[in-house]
Design an enzyme around this catalytic site. Structure first.
Site, PDB file in Angstrom:
ATOM      1  N   SER A  13       0.824  -1.207   0.000  1.00  0.00           N
ATOM      2  CA  SER A  13       0.000   0.000   0.000  1.00  0.00           C
ATOM      3  C   SER A  13       0.859   1.259   0.000  1.00  0.00           C
ATOM      4  O   SER A  13       0.373   2.329  -0.340  1.00  0.00           O
ATOM      5  CB  SER A  13      -0.874   0.010   1.248  1.00  0.00           C
ATOM      6  N   CYS A  75       2.438  -6.811   1.614  1.00  0.00           N
ATOM      7  CA  CYS A  75       1.468  -6.043   2.399  1.00  0.00           C
ATOM      8  C   CYS A  75       0.665  -7.101   3.141  1.00  0.00           C
ATOM      9  O   CYS A  75       0.017  -7.943   2.503  1.00  0.00           O
ATOM     10  CB  CYS A  75       0.565  -5.223   1.486  1.00  0.00           C
ATOM     11  N   ASN A  76       0.760  -7.072   4.453  1.00  0.00           N
ATOM     12  CA  ASN A  76       0.057  -8.083   5.246  1.00  0.00           C
ATOM     13  C   ASN A  76      -1.448  -7.941   5.072  1.00  0.00           C
ATOM     14  O   ASN A  76      -2.181  -8.931   5.044  1.00  0.00           O
ATOM     15  CB  ASN A  76       0.426  -7.934   6.716  1.00  0.00           C
ATOM     16  N   THR A  77      -1.905  -6.706   4.948  1.00  0.00           N
ATOM     17  CA  THR A  77      -3.335  -6.447   4.823  1.00  0.00           C
ATOM     18  C   THR A  77      -3.871  -7.098   3.544  1.00  0.00           C
ATOM     19  O   THR A  77      -4.900  -7.781   3.565  1.00  0.00           O
ATOM     20  CB  THR A  77      -3.572  -4.917   4.829  1.00  0.00           C
ATOM     21  N   CYS A 189       3.050  -5.933   9.734  1.00  0.00           N
ATOM     22  CA  CYS A 189       2.785  -4.877   8.745  1.00  0.00           C
ATOM     23  C   CYS A 189       4.162  -4.475   8.252  1.00  0.00           C
ATOM     24  O   CYS A 189       5.075  -4.256   9.057  1.00  0.00           O
ATOM     25  CB  CYS A 189       2.076  -3.694   9.408  1.00  0.00           C
TER      26      CYS A 189
HETATM   27  N1  DGL Z   1       2.189  -2.187   4.904  1.00  0.00           N
HETATM   28  C1  DGL Z   1       0.863  -2.679   4.963  1.00  0.00           C
HETATM   29  C2  DGL Z   1       0.789  -4.039   5.633  1.00  0.00           C
HETATM   30  O1  DGL Z   1       1.752  -4.752   5.679  1.00  0.00           O
HETATM   31  C3  DGL Z   1      -0.191  -1.853   5.568  1.00  0.00           C
HETATM   32  C4  DGL Z   1      -0.186  -0.418   5.743  1.00  0.00           C
HETATM   33  C5  DGL Z   1      -1.567   0.148   5.453  1.00  0.00           C
HETATM   34  O2  DGL Z   1      -2.425   0.153   6.331  1.00  0.00           O
HETATM   35  O3  DGL Z   1      -1.717   0.562   4.310  1.00  0.00           O
HETATM   36  O4  DGL Z   1      -0.256  -4.437   6.101  1.00  0.00           O
END
Ligand code: DGL
Length: 272
Positions: A13, A75-77, A189
């Site tokens: 993201s 991106c974990n999300t 994250c």
């Molecule tokens: N870097 C993203 C992750 O690993 C998330 C950051 C976001 O909330 O955009 O989840």
């Protein structure tokens, strides 16, 4: 025709995925990398599932057009909804949450903490994947941080902003570390490993797990198995695309120690 010389795709993201780029550049220095950071829409972690899937598919389609030979979902999300996006690319995907869960399963611990975005926390994706691999023993505590990724994205290297990051880390992590006494913490994250030094300073005895290392290892294993490693004898290049601020991305790439940044190119954001 072999795809050996095709690039590896890495998406996030925002700038969080730079923590993954760094590990890949270290382990596989000859690979060309295409990075996409959706700076216009960060933080993903506060959006609904439907919107996250749509925004993620937009980036997957971008990568498919560039014929990446493997896609790292840094991106974990997005990793929590990756089953709804995989069909947008023809190459294999490696995702951050599975890599984080794989990394935990090699450890001899019983109480694990995970810090992540609110979406990742609510999805229960980490506890499920960790417990799938360790059904008998692991207690997994999870904490969703609504502000941390955004604070890291925009404040890296700025002393006042970093004080705000540290204040936020205290707010989010103190309970799990000092009261629940987790034995290790997964940085769930990709933005959080970028402030690893601050986390270590605040909690010197806490072991930290950065899924990025595991992702790079899994990528290496895949490329070797499929005979897809680029071995041209010349260092690979890194091309960064963003829907956000090009100058900020160039600065962050430098601050996080990325190498061989060829160009940072603006890319139109998906309308939501
Ligand atoms: N870097 C993203 C992750 O690993 C998330 C950051 C976001 O909330 O955009 O989840």
């Amino acid at each position: 025709m072999s795809r050996r010389n095709n690039p590896v795709g890495i998406l996030d993201s925002g700038i969080g995925g730079f923590s993954v780029v760094k590990q890949v550049q270290h382990l596989l220095p000859e690979e060309d990398i295409i990075y996409f950071g959706d700076g216009a829409h960060i933080p993903y972690g506060n959006h609904s599932e439907q919107i996250i899937v749509a925004m993620a598919r937009y980036m997957f389609e971008f990568m498919e057009r560039r014929q990446v030979k493997a896609l790292l979902v840094a991106c974990n999300t997005i990793s929590c909804v990756v089953d709804q996006c995989r069909d947008a690319v023809s190459c294999p995907t490696i995702n951050a949450v599975q890599a984080g869960a794989d990394a935990v399963s090699g450890l001899n611990v019983e109480k694990v903490g995970v810090i992540s975005t609110v979406f990742t926390h609510n999805s229960r994706c980490y506890p499920q994947r960790i417990q799938e691999k360790n059904p008998q023993k692991m207690v997994v505590l999870s904490c969703g941080c609504p502000d941390l990724a955004r604070l890291v994205e925009h404040n890296l290297g700025n002393p006042e902003g970093m004080a705000e990051v540290e204040e936020n880390l205290h707010k989010e992590l103190d309970h799990m570390v000092l009261v629940d006494r987790i034995q290790c913490c997964v940085l769930g994250c990709t933005h959080y490993p970028l402030v690893m030094d601050s986390i270590r300073k605040l909690y010197p005895d806490l072991s930290l797990i950065d899924p990025a290392q595991q992702m790079a290892l899994e990528l290496k294993g895949y490329l070797e198995r499929e005979k897809l490693e680029r071995n041209s004898g010349v260092p690979g290049r890194l091309s960064i695309y963003t829907t956000g601020d090009v100058a900020e991305y160039a600065l962050r790439a430098q601050q996080t120690g990325l190498e061989r940044v060829e160009v940072v190119t603006p890319y139109p954001a998906m309308e939501i």
